[in-house]
Scaffold this active site. Sequence first.
Site, PDB file in Angstrom:
ATOM      1  N   LYS A  30      76.133  55.445 -18.212  1.00 55.44           N
ATOM      2  CA  LYS A  30      76.840  55.965 -19.391  1.00 55.44           C
ATOM      3  C   LYS A  30      77.517  54.828 -20.164  1.00 55.44           C
ATOM      4  O   LYS A  30      77.361  54.718 -21.380  1.00 55.44           O
ATOM      5  CB  LYS A  30      77.872  57.014 -18.924  1.00 55.44           C
ATOM      6  CG  LYS A  30      78.630  57.687 -20.035  1.00 55.44           C
ATOM      7  CD  LYS A  30      79.158  59.038 -19.589  1.00 55.44           C
ATOM      8  CE  LYS A  30      80.371  58.972 -18.696  1.00 55.44           C
ATOM      9  NZ  LYS A  30      81.599  58.540 -19.373  1.00 55.44           N
ATOM     10  N   SER A  31      78.254  53.984 -19.457  1.00 56.73           N
ATOM     11  CA  SER A  31      78.967  52.889 -20.146  1.00 56.73           C
ATOM     12  C   SER A  31      77.987  51.980 -20.882  1.00 56.73           C
ATOM     13  O   SER A  31      78.237  51.558 -22.018  1.00 56.73           O
ATOM     14  CB  SER A  31      79.717  52.029 -19.126  1.00 56.73           C
ATOM     15  OG  SER A  31      80.774  52.730 -18.578  1.00 56.73           O
ATOM     16  N   ARG A  86      77.300  51.265 -25.093  1.00 50.09           N
ATOM     17  CA  ARG A  86      77.345  49.898 -25.641  1.00 50.09           C
ATOM     18  C   ARG A  86      75.998  49.500 -26.243  1.00 50.09           C
ATOM     19  O   ARG A  86      75.955  48.796 -27.257  1.00 50.09           O
ATOM     20  CB  ARG A  86      77.771  48.918 -24.549  1.00 50.09           C
ATOM     21  CG  ARG A  86      79.266  49.063 -24.198  1.00 50.09           C
ATOM     22  CD  ARG A  86      79.567  48.431 -22.871  1.00 50.09           C
ATOM     23  NE  ARG A  86      80.994  48.388 -22.564  1.00 50.09           N
ATOM     24  CZ  ARG A  86      81.703  49.426 -22.107  1.00 50.09           C
ATOM     25  NH1 ARG A  86      81.138  50.591 -21.922  1.00 50.09           N
ATOM     26  NH2 ARG A  86      83.006  49.284 -21.839  1.00 50.09           N
ATOM     27  N   GLY A 116      85.965  59.542 -24.050  1.00 52.53           N
ATOM     28  CA  GLY A 116      86.987  58.520 -24.290  1.00 52.53           C
ATOM     29  C   GLY A 116      86.355  57.201 -24.700  1.00 52.53           C
ATOM     30  O   GLY A 116      86.895  56.469 -25.534  1.00 52.53           O
ATOM     31  N   GLN A 142      87.729  49.977 -21.667  1.00 53.75           N
ATOM     32  CA  GLN A 142      87.688  50.595 -22.995  1.00 53.75           C
ATOM     33  C   GLN A 142      88.615  49.850 -23.956  1.00 53.75           C
ATOM     34  O   GLN A 142      88.247  49.585 -25.106  1.00 53.75           O
ATOM     35  CB  GLN A 142      88.072  52.072 -22.894  1.00 53.75           C
ATOM     36  CG  GLN A 142      87.039  52.859 -22.091  1.00 53.75           C
ATOM     37  CD  GLN A 142      87.370  54.323 -21.954  1.00 53.75           C
ATOM     38  OE1 GLN A 142      88.474  54.753 -22.281  1.00 53.75           O
ATOM     39  NE2 GLN A 142      86.422  55.097 -21.461  1.00 53.75           N
ATOM     40  N   ASP A 165      85.885  55.620 -11.475  1.00 56.28           N
ATOM     41  CA  ASP A 165      85.252  56.926 -11.723  1.00 56.28           C
ATOM     42  C   ASP A 165      84.722  57.559 -10.438  1.00 56.28           C
ATOM     43  O   ASP A 165      84.314  58.732 -10.444  1.00 56.28           O
ATOM     44  CB  ASP A 165      84.106  56.774 -12.731  1.00 56.28           C
ATOM     45  CG  ASP A 165      84.629  56.409 -14.115  1.00 56.28           C
ATOM     46  OD1 ASP A 165      85.827  56.629 -14.388  1.00 56.28           O
ATOM     47  OD2 ASP A 165      83.843  55.887 -14.934  1.00 56.28           O
ATOM     48  N   LYS A 217      92.469  60.569 -17.108  1.00 53.89           N
ATOM     49  CA  LYS A 217      91.011  60.638 -17.316  1.00 53.89           C
ATOM     50  C   LYS A 217      90.675  62.010 -17.919  1.00 53.89           C
ATOM     51  O   LYS A 217      91.549  62.684 -18.452  1.00 53.89           O
ATOM     52  CB  LYS A 217      90.288  60.392 -15.983  1.00 53.89           C
ATOM     53  CG  LYS A 217      90.457  58.967 -15.467  1.00 53.89           C
ATOM     54  CD  LYS A 217      89.740  57.973 -16.357  1.00 53.89           C
ATOM     55  CE  LYS A 217      89.906  56.542 -15.892  1.00 53.89           C
ATOM     56  NZ  LYS A 217      89.382  55.579 -16.849  1.00 53.89           N
ATOM     57  N   ARG A 259      92.983  63.571 -12.522  1.00 54.84           N
ATOM     58  CA  ARG A 259      92.068  63.630 -11.369  1.00 54.84           C
ATOM     59  C   ARG A 259      92.795  63.585 -10.028  1.00 54.84           C
ATOM     60  O   ARG A 259      92.219  63.971  -9.012  1.00 54.84           O
ATOM     61  CB  ARG A 259      91.007  62.530 -11.457  1.00 54.84           C
ATOM     62  CG  ARG A 259      89.979  62.840 -12.531  1.00 54.84           C
ATOM     63  CD  ARG A 259      88.844  61.841 -12.577  1.00 54.84           C
ATOM     64  NE  ARG A 259      87.846  62.280 -13.547  1.00 54.84           N
ATOM     65  CZ  ARG A 259      86.969  61.492 -14.139  1.00 54.84           C
ATOM     66  NH1 ARG A 259      86.962  60.195 -13.880  1.00 54.84           N
ATOM     67  NH2 ARG A 259      86.103  61.984 -14.994  1.00 54.84           N
ATOM     68  N   ARG A 298      83.175  64.908 -13.346  1.00 56.06           N
ATOM     69  CA  ARG A 298      83.168  64.249 -12.027  1.00 56.06           C
ATOM     70  C   ARG A 298      83.839  65.120 -10.966  1.00 56.06           C
ATOM     71  O   ARG A 298      83.487  65.057  -9.786  1.00 56.06           O
ATOM     72  CB  ARG A 298      83.808  62.866 -12.108  1.00 56.06           C
ATOM     73  CG  ARG A 298      83.056  61.961 -13.073  1.00 56.06           C
ATOM     74  CD  ARG A 298      83.070  60.502 -12.738  1.00 56.06           C
ATOM     75  NE  ARG A 298      82.611  59.750 -13.902  1.00 56.06           N
ATOM     76  CZ  ARG A 298      81.334  59.483 -14.190  1.00 56.06           C
ATOM     77  NH1 ARG A 298      80.370  59.891 -13.389  1.00 56.06           N
ATOM     78  NH2 ARG A 298      81.021  58.798 -15.273  1.00 56.06           N
TER      79      ARG A 298
END
Length: 433
Positions: A22-23, A27, A96, A172, A317, A344, A348, A390
Amino acid sequence: MADLRVKKVKDFSAELTVPGDKSISHRALMFSALSNGPCEITGFLPGEDCRATRDALAAMGVQFEELGDGGTAIRVHGCRGEFTAPERAIDCGNSGTTMRLLSGILAGCPFETELTGDASLTRRPMKRVQLPLEKMGARIRGKGDRCLPPLKITGREKLTPIHYESPVASAQVKSAIMLAGLRAEGKTSISEPHPSRDHTERMLNYFLVKNIREGDTVSIWGGQTPESRDIEVPGDISSAAFWIVAAAARDGARLLIDRVGLNPTRIGILGVMIRMGAQLIERVDESGCEPMGSIEVIGGTLKATEIGGEEIPTLIDEIPILSVAAALAEGTTVIKDAKELRVKESDRISAVAENLRRMGVPVEEFADGMEITGVEKLKGAEIHSLGDHRIAMAFAIAGLFAEGETIIRDVDCIETSYPGFIRELEQLQAMGR
Ligand code: S3P
């Protein structure tokens, strides 16, 4: 809102791949859009979060072509960052990463944009990007002291370079500042209390944008345009984490995950699982933009461990699923220095503590973590995901070890990061009965 029903399985053996990271997918879209030509992305994650980034860039005038493969291959036409003002507010959904990284890009765009999001995102603090980006010359307005979304961002063609000491280890925040740094006149640098994931730095290098790391400080020079290139996104270690724990905590289980990202700033979970007694074998290929390879897991009996300090950003995460591993381990596991978990997609720490207790696990909650005492048998229970992907997936895995039925309420959120998770789980359940 859909529910998911999970039952205990006796065996677990699987060979699989997981969807794109995902990250890195976020990008890949952003750097391709900032580049000077067409870039083909393969292995892209077609989840809701990354779609939010693609739609946001499209609203800013970027052209995309779907190249098939179920949305995992995309051509992005880089526009050198010459974006146009979107006609309406940009909806970042649950993401986010979209909101914070895009804030860094928009800080250097000479128009006003509004960024909004869902119920979870509009409760998450944006002060952490507002502060440095305003120092660089952008104007960012949100709600209250914590600068909650919606955000109104007024950017400037040329920004002022800064040195910023970030109070949080956040990729981030670091990435937002580096993206704005591309539009600053000179050298912008950021230091963090501990190193956070370095996908932005690696991708900048890959796109031939000069940046350096000296100790805990990264620096970038403004005025550079990324050189367009094709990019392959590896599978997401954060998605693989669910299956790694499912295999590691079961005697006799075997799992092989291929084509998964093995970036050292992301694989804290592997070290923890080894400390807890799992057998893991990694094979890494370093030839691309990001290290990737395979992980083999042989399951056994897990024992408790302590997780904290510098290790936290490398597994931030994965703490929900590591908490499930702790509940299945012998002894009391301590998780500390993780207060970031409170901001988050959900809080969490309280979400994990509350749901583990429902499954019969003793948990003590602290401001920055928790103590989890493993139990011989988890009890099937009704679990609330709180709309957090998650949490939903971690407790679906817990359900594979629980007596009776586990019902996870509200699992639609899984689509944000792992389309296909439920299908994979159902196949494993059918094989492992
Ligand atoms: C992300 C960084 C992490 C992580 C998030 C994705 C990123 O957040 O929790 O899911 O892509 O940069 P922080 O580094 O801001 O804690």
